[in-house]
Each structure stands twice: as C-alpha cells, then as structure tokens.
Design an enzyme around this catalytic site. Sequence first.
Site, mmCIF file in Angstrom:
data_model
loop_
_atom_site.group_PDB
_atom_site.id
_atom_site.type_symbol
_atom_site.label_atom_id
_atom_site.label_comp_id
_atom_site.label_asym_id
_atom_site.label_seq_id
_atom_site.Cartn_x
_atom_site.Cartn_y
_atom_site.Cartn_z
ATOM 1 N N GLY A 10 -4.274 8.179 13.968
ATOM 2 C CA GLY A 10 -4.463 8.089 12.512
ATOM 3 C C GLY A 10 -5.577 7.101 12.197
ATOM 4 O O GLY A 10 -5.722 6.089 12.877
ATOM 5 N N ASP A 126 0.532 0.465 10.931
ATOM 6 C CA ASP A 126 1.964 0.197 11.145
ATOM 7 C C ASP A 126 2.246 -1.170 11.777
ATOM 8 O O ASP A 126 3.383 -1.635 11.753
ATOM 9 C CB ASP A 126 2.573 1.284 12.039
ATOM 10 C CG ASP A 126 2.660 2.635 11.337
ATOM 11 O OD1 ASP A 126 2.403 2.679 10.117
ATOM 12 O OD2 ASP A 126 2.974 3.631 12.002
ATOM 13 N N MET A 168 4.787 4.100 4.812
ATOM 14 C CA MET A 168 4.635 4.475 6.210
ATOM 15 C C MET A 168 5.326 3.458 7.122
ATOM 16 O O MET A 168 5.692 2.366 6.695
ATOM 17 C CB MET A 168 3.172 4.653 6.573
ATOM 18 C CG MET A 168 2.635 5.992 6.090
ATOM 19 S SD MET A 168 0.997 6.350 6.725
ATOM 20 C CE MET A 168 0.759 8.014 6.113
ATOM 21 N N ARG A 170 6.486 4.488 11.191
ATOM 22 C CA ARG A 170 7.228 5.471 11.997
ATOM 23 C C ARG A 170 8.376 4.820 12.777
ATOM 24 O O ARG A 170 9.510 5.269 12.727
ATOM 25 C CB ARG A 170 6.246 6.137 12.965
ATOM 26 C CG ARG A 170 6.837 7.108 13.932
ATOM 27 C CD ARG A 170 5.751 7.795 14.716
ATOM 28 N NE ARG A 170 5.041 8.753 13.886
ATOM 29 C CZ ARG A 170 5.459 9.994 13.651
ATOM 30 N NH1 ARG A 170 6.571 10.430 14.192
ATOM 31 N NH2 ARG A 170 4.756 10.801 12.895
ATOM 32 N N HIS A 271 -0.694 8.874 2.436
ATOM 33 C CA HIS A 271 -1.983 8.466 3.012
ATOM 34 C C HIS A 271 -2.807 7.539 2.126
ATOM 35 O O HIS A 271 -3.831 7.008 2.573
ATOM 36 C CB HIS A 271 -2.788 9.709 3.397
ATOM 37 C CG HIS A 271 -2.113 10.467 4.499
ATOM 38 N ND1 HIS A 271 -1.155 11.410 4.257
ATOM 39 C CD2 HIS A 271 -2.217 10.380 5.837
ATOM 40 C CE1 HIS A 271 -0.705 11.890 5.417
ATOM 41 N NE2 HIS A 271 -1.336 11.283 6.382
ATOM 42 N N ARG A 274 -3.518 4.467 3.855
ATOM 43 C CA ARG A 274 -4.484 4.407 4.951
ATOM 44 C C ARG A 274 -5.924 4.531 4.476
ATOM 45 O O ARG A 274 -6.854 4.337 5.250
ATOM 46 C CB ARG A 274 -4.206 5.557 5.925
ATOM 47 C CG ARG A 274 -3.097 5.297 6.853
ATOM 48 C CD ARG A 274 -3.193 5.965 8.190
ATOM 49 N NE ARG A 274 -3.808 7.240 8.299
ATOM 50 C CZ ARG A 274 -3.256 8.305 8.907
ATOM 51 N NH1 ARG A 274 -2.048 8.218 9.387
ATOM 52 N NH2 ARG A 274 -3.913 9.419 9.030
HETATM 53 O O1 F6P Z 1 -1.060 5.456 11.176
HETATM 54 C C1 F6P Z 1 0.297 5.545 11.593
HETATM 55 C C2 F6P Z 1 1.011 6.418 10.665
HETATM 56 O O2 F6P Z 1 0.706 5.819 9.469
HETATM 57 C C3 F6P Z 1 2.526 6.569 10.740
HETATM 58 O O3 F6P Z 1 3.246 5.608 10.032
HETATM 59 C C4 F6P Z 1 2.705 7.927 10.114
HETATM 60 O O4 F6P Z 1 3.908 8.512 10.511
HETATM 61 C C5 F6P Z 1 1.533 8.675 10.628
HETATM 62 O O5 F6P Z 1 0.502 7.729 10.734
HETATM 63 C C6 F6P Z 1 1.125 9.846 9.771
HETATM 64 O O6 F6P Z 1 -0.152 10.249 10.124
HETATM 65 P P1 F6P Z 1 -0.772 11.714 9.990
HETATM 66 O O7 F6P Z 1 -0.319 12.289 8.712
HETATM 67 O O8 F6P Z 1 -2.222 11.480 10.075
HETATM 68 O O9 F6P Z 1 -0.251 12.494 11.157
#
Ligand code: F6P
Length: 341
Positions: A10, A126, A168, A170, A271, A274
């Site tokens: 990501g 994360d 977010m 995981r 997102h 991010r």
């Molecule tokens: O960057 C890590 C993360 O933010 C996780 O928390 C999240 O589950 C994942 O990326 C989602 O990313 P993508 O939608 O790009 O697969």
Amino acid sequence: MKIGILTGGGDCPGLNSVIRAVVRRAINDEHEVVGIRYGWKGILEKLLMPLDLRSVSGILPKGGTILGTSRTNPYKKENGPEAAKKNFKELGLDALVAIGGEDTLGVATKLYKEGLNIVGVPKTIDNDLAATDFTFGFDTAINIVMECIDRLHTTAESHNRIMVVEVMGRHAGWIATHAGIAGGADYILIPEIPIDQDEVCGSIRKRHERGKNFSIVVVAEGACFKDVEVATTEKKLDEFGHVRLGGIGHTLGKRIEEKTGFETRVTVLGHIQRGGSPTAFDRVLGTRFGIKAYELIKEGKFGRMASLKGNQILDVSLEEATARLKTLDLDLYEISKVFFC
Ligand code: F6P
C-alpha cells in the site's frame, strides 16, 4: 554503482521523501539511480524509470509514490525468484533499496538470502513493523484521522448521535489508539482485544446518563467481536494471503443502535488516511531513512533495514524486522481507557 529503488505494498505519505533522499545523496557521489516501477512487478517485468535530479525535484510534498506500487509477490509466481535474480543481473543493478511494509520487506529478506544486494526502508501507515519505533506515513495518517474525529464531534453533538469511525489497522490498533486519544474518542476498539459489545454499550449509556448527548467510537478495521470473524468486503486473498478488510464499523454501529436505542451513524475513513501530502515528521523521517539506506549500500551492509530507535537512525537485520509484527503497546491503550465514556 547502479542503484535501484522500488516501493511495494500500500502507498503511504513520505515515500517520495525517501526516493528523493536516496537519489540526491547517490547522485552527489556520482552513482546512477533507477526507479523500478510497481514494486516487485517491476523487477519481474523489467519496468524501469530513470531517476535524476530533475525527476525528484518538487516531489517532497507529494503523497503516494512516483514509482507506482503493487502487491506483487515473486514467490507466488512460477519461477518468480529465479526471474527476479536474473533480471537484477541483466539490469546491471549493484544494489536495491526496497521500501515497504511486512510483505515487501519479507520478499526483500528472502531475495537477500538468495544473494541479492538489498537494503530495506520501513513504511506503512499502520506502524506495525517490528524493529523500528515508527514507520513514516503513520504520523500523517493519525493527523488526518484526528481532524476527521474533530469534525465528527460537531455534527455528532448537533444531532445527539453516536458516531462510529472505522480506521485502518489490519493487525494493530496504532492508528485507532493514537488518533483516538488525540481526537478525544469515547471508546476505542483494536484488533489486539476482541470487542465486548456489552461493555461498549454500557459505557456509552453511562456517559449519556451523566448528561452527554453524543459519543465517538473509533474502531480499527481489523478489530472483531468475540462471536464473529473479522469483517471483510471480499473473500479473495491478495498475493500475500490478505483479505480486503472493511465492514466492522457498520456491524458495530448497528449493534450499538439496537442495544442502546441511540441513533448511530458510521463513517469509514478508508484510503483518505493514506492519501495526500506528508506531515513534516514523515518528510523528515523518510529523508533520514533514505540517507541511511544509501549509507548502508555504500558500506556494503546488505540485508539490513533503516530503523528509528528513540531519535537515532540505526540499522537492523531485515530478517529480525520481518520476523514478527509490532502490535499496539497496551500501556498506551490503558491511557486511552481513562477517557472511555
Ligand atoms: O497500508 C496498510 C493498509 O492500510 C491496511 O491497514 C489496510 O488493510 C490495507 O492497507 C488496505 O490497502 P488496499 O486497499 O490498498 O489493499
């Protein structure tokens, strides 16, 4: 030397700060730098982009990565590792900087053991990578979430509502807890501790009994109830075996409304966390990591990763860094609990 740089997994704010630092420092010493496009996919398919002073000019405040990224795993492709090794040689690379999280750096660890000259730089919003106190991208993410919580406060209060905010995270509750404390959340739910809905609802009721007419509940996407599996939007796995998370906020919101009778709304930040420009902290950390990665290459210290310990940039073995994930410091969670409802 000819030095390659790739960004995998990501994206996150601060990636361009690392790329810029490696390029600026290496070019000062008259080395050549090339960008490998789309993470490990670029190594497997020889997707290159020249990197010079001009191509990194102006990228410091830009979010994302100018190199592009993907979740390609060479170890899930037929003859992937062999192709990676062959291409590394054919591209004339003397060294590679792999910028990524647990998955990208996991591949870097294996390829290093198979003989490739690789150094790592830890990234993820994360903040769950072991062997570094912080990863860049995390600070930007928590500031975005904090601002969203601030905004949700005013609308929650105006409407006498419970607001559930899904963030977010995981495997770890770093974003939920840091942003939750900073935003004054009334409850925070994290992947490390199963959700006890009676406790959450009881706590919200108590808060309302003492005169409050709204509450903010922050939940990490990887949190789950004692009785339900982790919430996913899709069952399909990516090449690293991860499902696409999302949905816990809606399940939780429904249960809170049913149990407490208080109108509840759910916001999934996704997102947004991010994207966009990195904070000053992430720009500086990314820059320091980039310079360290170049120094590791110069010293021939392959198989190492740049790491932040206290206020020092050190290096640790890639193997150690990818051996386990860094879950939330539960002492911090205890602090957040003082403010629960
Ligand atoms: O960057 C890590 C993360 O933010 C996780 O928390 C999240 O589950 C994942 O990326 C989602 O990313 P993508 O939608 O790009 O697969």
